[in-house]
Structures are given as C-alpha cells and as structure tokens.
Design an enzyme around this catalytic site. Structure first.
Site, mmCIF file in Angstrom:
data_model
loop_
_atom_site.group_PDB
_atom_site.id
_atom_site.type_symbol
_atom_site.label_atom_id
_atom_site.label_comp_id
_atom_site.label_asym_id
_atom_site.label_seq_id
_atom_site.Cartn_x
_atom_site.Cartn_y
_atom_site.Cartn_z
ATOM 1 N N ASP A 280 8.200 -44.705 -78.923
ATOM 2 C CA ASP A 280 7.047 -45.572 -78.764
ATOM 3 C C ASP A 280 6.883 -46.420 -80.031
ATOM 4 O O ASP A 280 7.568 -46.216 -81.036
ATOM 5 C CB ASP A 280 5.785 -44.762 -78.451
ATOM 6 C CG ASP A 280 4.770 -45.550 -77.618
ATOM 7 O OD1 ASP A 280 4.782 -46.797 -77.680
ATOM 8 O OD2 ASP A 280 3.960 -44.926 -76.911
ATOM 9 N N GLU A 476 -5.509 -47.860 -75.333
ATOM 10 C CA GLU A 476 -5.329 -46.610 -76.063
ATOM 11 C C GLU A 476 -6.065 -46.614 -77.406
ATOM 12 O O GLU A 476 -6.189 -47.642 -78.051
ATOM 13 C CB GLU A 476 -3.842 -46.361 -76.283
ATOM 14 C CG GLU A 476 -3.152 -47.506 -76.999
ATOM 15 C CD GLU A 476 -1.645 -47.419 -76.918
ATOM 16 O OE1 GLU A 476 -1.067 -46.562 -77.602
ATOM 17 O OE2 GLU A 476 -1.057 -48.213 -76.181
#
Length: 587
Positions: A280, A476
């Site tokens: 990520d 997020e």
C-alpha cells in the site's frame, strides 16, 4: 547479405506466458529487475525519469490528475509514460494504476457508482460484475491498465472510516461480490478490450482492527482471521485476480507488510496465488513506526513476499536500498526473480507488449447513458427501507412535498470519499443528479416539490416532508469515528423543524455506515438508508416514489447505539435493525 536476427522469444505473442517471462528474465540486469518492482506517483517523476529508473509501474493517487482532467488528457498522460517505457532497450511496458473504487472516480465526468456498502445491500453479484465491466471500460479508455479494486475487507466495527468500502460484515458478502473481479478483468485477464488488472485488498484483517481504528491492530486469533477475513481472498484467487494489496494494519502487533507467514506461506503457497503482491501507499515506512523507510524495512518486506512497492515519492531511495540488500546477500536473487515473474506475467497476460497504448475507442462509453442507467439501477437496488408508518411510497400525483437537509441537493456529499480527490468534497463537484433533482423530475401531475436546506418555510399545507441527512465526505483515517456517529447538530435541527410543523417526516440517511439514530427514531415516520449513491441520485427518488419497490437488505447490523460497537451477526447482541433486515412496500 546477413539475415536479420530473429525477434526475442519474449516478443512473440504466440509463445506461452511462462516461456516469454523466462526469456525476458534472462535478458534483464539486476537494475532492470529492481526497477520492475518499483511503483512511483506520476507527480514525482517525468516519463523520461521513470524510464531512466526502469520503473515497472506508475500510479495516480487520489486527486493526482493531469492538467486536463478529461479522458483525452488522461490517455495522453498515460501514453507519454508508456512511450518512454517501450523506448528503453528491453521495451518493457509500464503498468499504470488508479483507485477506481466506485467507478473511475479520479476523472471528471466518469460514472460514479454507489460505494461497496450500498452494493452489498443490493445483494446482486451479477449487477456488481456489470459495474466492474463498466468501470474497466472507463478506466481502460483513459489509459490505466490496473485498478486497485475491489476492497474485499470484512468490516466488523462501524467506527472504522473505511466501512463503506466493505460489502458487509460477513465474509459471504465479500465472497459474493468478488464478482467485481470478473467484471474488471473478464473471465481471463486480457481476453477482451477493456480488461484491466484487478486488485483484492487489503490483505488481511483490515476490517477487524480493535475499535475500528484505521491502520490499527487486528488482535484476534489466527483461527478467527481465517474464518472471517481470509475467505474473500480465497474467492478472489479462484476468480483469477491478478494482484493483491497488503494492508496498512497489523496482525497481533506486527505490521502486515512484514508478515512473511501470512504473505508467503498462506497467500502464495497455501492459497496458490500466482499474481503479484503490491504494497500500500508508503506502507513499508510504518513497519518500525518511524518516519520514512530504512534498508531493514525494505529487506523485511521484500523477504515477506511483497513483489511491487508503492513508494510514491521515494522510488530512487527504494531502488538504492534494495540493490544494496541484494548485493549484500540479505535478499536473494531468487526472491527478486520470483517478484519479476509475477509482475511480468501480468503484463504479458494483459497484452501490453502487443498493445501498450490506450484504446481510445473505449472512450465512447465514458460517463455515457448506458453506464449511468446501470448506476441508477444500482442505486435503486441498494436502498434499504428500515421504517414505514404508512408514509411511503410518496404519491407522485397531486402531492405537496417539502424537501430539506444538507444532503438533499449536494452531489459531492452523496458521492462520498474517493471522488475526484482522496477525501472527497461537498458541493456540485461532478455531473449527475442529486436526490432533490430526482424528486423534482419524478414528480407527477399536480405535485409540487419545495426545497429549503434548513427546513425554513414548511407549514401544514405540505402532505409530507423528506429530510435527507447524514454524513459528509471522508476517506480512510479522517473517517474514523471513535466518539460516535450520530446525526450532527444541523441534521437534528432540520428534523426538529420539520417535525414541529406536524407534517409526516421521511428521513433518508446518506452515509458510509449505519448511523446512531435510535434516540431520534420515534420522530421518523419513515426511514431509508441510501448509503453513498454516487452520481445518480435519481435512483433514490425512484424508490421514494415507489417506481421501484425497495429490495435492499442490511449487510451491516444497525447498532442500537454507537456504544454497542462492535455489533455483528451471530454475536448475540441485539441490534436496532438486524443483519439482513429490509422492508418492502405493500401493494
């Protein structure tokens, strides 16, 4: 006259993928191989710079767009990176990745579909596959060949800011809707125009962190991890998903990016995943909990089994560190070759060596009528009717409707996060229809629809009031709600004003999770969960008017209070509305 030397085997489209990979690997230097394992943000490197670094991939993070945020502007940009890549001695094409998580949401004018929480409620995996196909066409027509989607996380705590990226709190929801992978890739990667590489994310347990903390610690047993969070990845692999993205979160105190057992032993060996494993965004930086990444973090994550590294702003540093680790013998050349085999295989399967540039003929589908009709269908099917004291459906003819609330006429709010920018934004940011637009356009003969955001001007002459309330955009991190997730002061004041008029009130919640509304519920004559419907808000009105009888069902237990979290099906807690709940209109 000497005959021309034959073309290398890896350039032969009729040879097998494995033969082509083996032939190309033999021709690659260590620098070539490490470059293939590196992915940079487009804002950090020019096409020439990317080629000089031998980068295997580029990405656009949320909001990272070309000067002209149009299909043509995107295709020109991606093709400029591709032209530089294929002009290198080996001519290895680049992979360009984007987070097209509810449509091609970085690009202005794209069709914006409901977020996964709504698609889960729709309970229609075939529809999700069609959405995947439509998204792939819009992505491929603008240049990128890789979509960091779908999220197959199982969200177990509604305080988590990524709850809306989950199809539901049960693994069966993500398993069923892994059909998105087939939509994106096709039955086989590269089998038809517009096939893009799909990504199952985030491996593993991102939806199970303690207290729903984003990038937090999943403090559960391996048995529970396997029962709840692993099955969607098994399904994704069975569907041939080409890539898996590792989670920012930890498992039992160790960052997933350093978890060799779970990445190599479980994902690659036990589940026999043959695709590429991608990190990520800047995630290897977090292994030791300090700023930046170190040679040790590079070594740990490569040896854990990560094949490609999303190091958006630090590609040269990563390349330098990894090369030194290989030369020192701390990372084996076999590990480097394994990573390259996986990366190159996807590029061959996609047909990038034969067709490296954007198929601009696909742009005719971009944001078009067919895709928007599909999105409107998805909106209709995702609505969940939770309460109805005889006030729904709204009469289309000879009616007087008052509409209020901050989310009634705000397409940015109804689209949510990951829309043009990472966190999303309020306001008229994308083309489409708001819920108010849908109510106005759907009104029949003799019906008037009046709107005031705050509810000012309502009186007893109205037959019904519709309050469209809930959340504003977030993604997020910024979306975590550790201190509760009820209606805000504006929403409460709006509903109170409507209720004070004596007119029956229908509340429509636009949100990325179930909201804490139990205390206010007695004031509502009707309640509909609209989730985050995207660009086609008219689909909400279709259900409110009864043109479509609601079929949506909760894939998240609706908590009796925020303090009850986590609350999930089978845990013995009494939810306000249980998993699987959803009313229909009586005809």
């Amino acid at each position: 006259m000497a005959s021309a030397s034959p073309a290398p085997l890896y350039k032969n489209p009729h040879a097998s993928t494995s033969a082509r990979v083996n032939d190309l690997l033999k021709r690659m230097s260590l620098d070539d191989k490490i470059g293939q394992m590196t992915q940079a943000e487009r804002g950090a490197v020019t096409p020439e710079g990317a080629a000089a670094l031998k980068l295997g991939s580029l990405l656009s993070g949320g909001g990272s767009v070309p000067a002209s945020n149009t299909p043509t502007g995107w295709a020109d940009m991606v093709d400029s990176y591709q032209k530089a890549a294929v002009s290198t001695p080996l001519g290895i094409p680049t992979l360009y990745g984007v987070d097209a998580v509810h449509g091609h949401n970085n690009v202005y004018g794209a069709t914006i579909f409901p977020h996964n929480i709504g698609l889960g409620a729709a309970g229609n995996p075939r529809l999700v596959e069609k959405i995947g196909r439509a998204t792939a066409l819009e992505v491929a027509g603008t240049g990128p060949q890789w979509d960091f989607s779908p999220c197959v996380c199982v969200a177990r705590d509604d305080r988590w800011g990524r709850t809306y990226e989950s199809f539901g709190e049960s693994p069966r929801d993500a398993i069923a809707n892994a059909s998105a992978i087939t939509g994106l890739q096709g039955r086989r990667l590269g089998e038809k125009p517009g096939s893009v590489l799909a990504t199952a994310k985030h491996y593993i347990g991102d939806g199970g962190t303690t207290k729903g903390v984003d990038q937090g610690d999943t403090e559960i047993s391996e048995r529970e991890l396997r029962q709840i969070h692993l099955p969607p990845f098994r399904e994704a692999i069975d569907r041939g998903v080409g890539s898996v993205m590792i989670s920012f979160s930890s498992f039992q105190g160790v960052r997933m990016h350093a978890q060799k057992y779970l990445i190599t032993d479980v994902l690659k060996k036990e589940l026999r995943f043959r695709g590429l494993v991608i990190s990520d965004y800047n995630a290897i930086n977090q292994i030791d909990g300090k700023e930046g990444f170190t040679p040790e973090e590079v070594r740990l994550s490569v040896n854990a089994g990560i094949d490609m590294f999303m190091v958006p702003w630090d590609a040269p540093q990563f390349i330098s560190y990894l090369k030194a680790e290989v030369q020192a013998g701390r990372v084996s050349r076999d590990r480097i070759d394994d990573a390259n085999r996986r990366i190159l295989a996807q590029k061959f399967e996609l047909g990038l060596f034969e067709h490296p540039y954007t198929d601009r003929s696909l742009q005719k589908t971009f944001g078009g009528k067919e895709h928007r009709e599909l999105a409107r269908q998805a909106v209709r099917e995702s609505q969940v009717l939770l309460k109805n004291d005889g006030v729904l459906p709204l009469a289309k003819k000879d009616n007087k409707i008052f509409v209020a609330g901050k989310n009634a006429n705000d397409i940015g709010n109804q689209a949510g996060g990951w829309t043009l920018t990472w966190q999303g934004q309020s306001g008229p940011v994308i083309p489409g229809t708001t819920i108010l637009d849908g109510l106005k356009s759907g009104a029949g003969k003799g019906t008037t629809v009046t709107y005031d955001r705050a509810g000012n001007g309502i009186d007893k002459s109205y037959r019904v009031a519709v309050a469209v309330v809930g959340e504003t955009p977030y993604a997020e991190g910024q979306g975590d709600r550790p201190n509760g997730f009820g209606l805000d002061a504006e929403d409460l004041a709006t509903i109170a004003k409507l209720k004070g008029s004596g007119v029956p009130v229908v509340v429509v919640t636009v949100s990325g999770r179930p909201l804490d509304i139990a205390a206010q519920l007695p004031q509502f004559d009707g309640l509909v969960a609209a989730w985050l419907p995207g660009s086609e808000g008219a689909g909400v009105a279709d259900v409110l008017y009864g043109d479509y009888n609601p079929t949506g069902k909760l894939t998240f237990s609706w908590p009796a209070s925020a303090a009850q979290e986590p609350v999930n099906v089978g845990d013995g807690k009494k939810a306000l509305y249980p998993y699987g709940y959803g009313l229909r209109y009586r005809r």
